[in-house]
Motif scaffolding. Structure first.
Motif, mmCIF file in Angstrom:
data_model
loop_
_atom_site.group_PDB
_atom_site.id
_atom_site.type_symbol
_atom_site.label_atom_id
_atom_site.label_comp_id
_atom_site.label_asym_id
_atom_site.label_seq_id
_atom_site.Cartn_x
_atom_site.Cartn_y
_atom_site.Cartn_z
ATOM 1 N N TRP A 107 0.631 59.883 35.100
ATOM 2 C CA TRP A 107 1.011 60.107 33.714
ATOM 3 C C TRP A 107 0.985 61.583 33.322
ATOM 4 O O TRP A 107 1.755 62.013 32.463
ATOM 5 N N TYR A 108 0.070 62.339 33.919
ATOM 6 C CA TYR A 108 -0.134 63.727 33.495
ATOM 7 C C TYR A 108 0.068 64.674 34.677
ATOM 8 O O TYR A 108 -0.838 65.396 35.078
ATOM 9 N N ARG A 109 1.261 64.670 35.217
ATOM 10 C CA ARG A 109 1.536 65.464 36.413
ATOM 11 C C ARG A 109 1.468 66.962 36.138
ATOM 12 O O ARG A 109 1.069 67.734 36.995
ATOM 13 N N GLY A 110 1.861 67.361 34.939
ATOM 14 C CA GLY A 110 1.931 68.783 34.630
ATOM 15 C C GLY A 110 0.607 69.402 34.223
ATOM 16 O O GLY A 110 0.444 70.615 34.299
ATOM 17 N N ARG A 111 -0.348 68.627 33.762
ATOM 18 C CA ARG A 111 -1.633 69.186 33.307
ATOM 19 C C ARG A 111 -2.795 68.365 33.860
ATOM 20 O O ARG A 111 -3.760 68.069 33.161
#
Length: 398
Positions: free
Chosen positions: A133-137
């Protein structure tokens, strides 16, 4: 029938709180027995060393479960939320079955091993769900997730403190165990109902033994992994010994359990604070500072054990915050320094070796604490952090 996969970029606001609370609930199974150990010793006549043996059974179960789940690609062949649900429910049942052990050490060991095995479908799988869900952060989210694990670890001590103090009525130890099981089950159910499936990034890579060679041969990877190993020598031995440390200054089960809860739960602040600091100073420097601080706490323990109570508790809270606070940073460093194609293998093997190291340190320090004064035992916890700091030098120069 599961809900349809969510592919939109927008992440519903409920997702992170649900994952964090479920991680907190599921990992409360980890030290459920440790919190009620004085009651079990009184009711069943368990030896003083039982706390170390039973904790080691959980750790070994987690090592075995992590390897089996990774080799069989369980969280890739099945929906991670389903794996999380099944392991939470089965882990809750195995934990509740302690009530039927009737003092049998063999049964207790088997049940704790099963709980540890099933935790491999809760802690790492919860992080996998967050990664989808939170690949970027993920770095920031990882700090919150491991902080939730720390709070889950402390929770049974908090429940026992409330029960012993009468704040929630005079509850027996059985109620504490059942409450932890119920919470873990609810965490699994909440994840299943409220976190829809998410499309994976790519096909899963199989675990390869080549990662073991890389851990030793790659200079920067070796630095981060061995820093983590030094951290693991100290972390779980500290968690097991906290009630003994507190009991050296306080009397009464409620006071001891409450102080143990806060000492361990301080790691949540360490994880969050370390994650925020890493954004400015980098994970290597933050991990170094926290590892050095917890190392110093080990070394000054002979003085702090007899210090005035405010100083004693300040030292214990600082130790609790830093002994766990570097965990997210070591995970981040290992993931960053491992070659992309073997990141999963490196993380799996380093976690397994790290938890195996914790078994050795738990057994050694619990036995030593029965034979010698704590002032003579606790400074030796610094051996792991000192080795870790020495091995981390290439990262700091970089």
């Amino acid at each position: 029938m599961s809900a349809p996969a969510v592919t939109a970029e927008a992440v519903p606001r409920r997702i992170l709180p649900v994952i964090v609370l479920a991680q907190f609930a599921g990992t409360s199974l980890w030290f459920a027995v440790n919190a009620v150990m004085p009651d079990l010793q009184q009711a069943w006549g368990l030896p003083a060393t039982a706390v170390g043996t039973l904790t080691s059974a959980v750790q070994l179960g987690f090592v075995a479960g992590t390897l089996v789940f990774a080799l069989l690609l369980v969280a890739d062949r099945f929906a991670p939320a389903r794996v999380f649900l099944v392991c939470s429910l089965l882990g809750a049942l195995a934990n509740a079955a302690i009530l039927l052990a009737d003092g049998s050490v063999g049964v207790l060991l088997a049940l704790r091993f099963v709980v540890g095995f099933l935790l491999a479908g809760i802690y790492p799988v919860g992080m996998k769900i967050a990664a989808l869900w939170y690949r970027g952060r993920l770095g920031a989210v990882l700090g919150v997730l491991i902080g939730a694990l720390v709070l889950g670890t402390a929770l049974p001590h908090g429940l026992r403190a409330l029960a012993a103090s009468g704040a929630i009525g005079q509850l027996p130890w059985q109620a504490v165990v059942l409450a932890v099981s119920a919470l873990a089950a609810l965490g699994g159910i909440a994840t299943w109902l409220l976190v829809p499936p998410r499309d994976p990034v790519a096909g899963a890579a199989r675990i390869t033994p080549r990662a073991l060679v890389l851990i030793w041969s790659d200079r920067k990877l070796r630095a981060s992994v061995f820093g983590y190993f030094g951290h693991m020598w100290e972390l779980y031995a500290f968690i097991v010994l906290v009630p003994l440390i507190v009991a050296s200054r306080l009397a009464g089960s409620a006071a001891v359990s409450a102080a143990a809860f806060w000492a361990i739960a301080a790691g949540f602040a360490g994880c969050i604070g370390g994650g925020l600091a890493a954004r400015r100073f980098g994970s290597a420097r933050v991990a170094q500072l926290q590892l050095a601080t917890s190392c110093a706490c080990c070394l000054v323990s002979p003085l702090m054990l007899s210090a005035p109570l405010p100083l004693f508790f300040g030292w214990l809270l600082l130790w609790g915050a830093t002994v766990a606070g570097d965990s997210p940073q070591f995970s981040t460093l290992t993931a960053q320094n491992a070659p992309h194609q073997v990141v999963g293998s490196v993380l799996t093997f380093s976690n397994c070796i790290g938890f195996a190291i914790s078994v050795v340190s738990i057994q050694l320090f619990v036995a030593a604490a029965q034979a010698w004064p704590l002032a003579a035992v606790l400074p030796w916890l610094a051996a792991g952090p000192l080795l870790g700091l020495w091995m981390m030098r290439p990262l700091l120069r970089a």
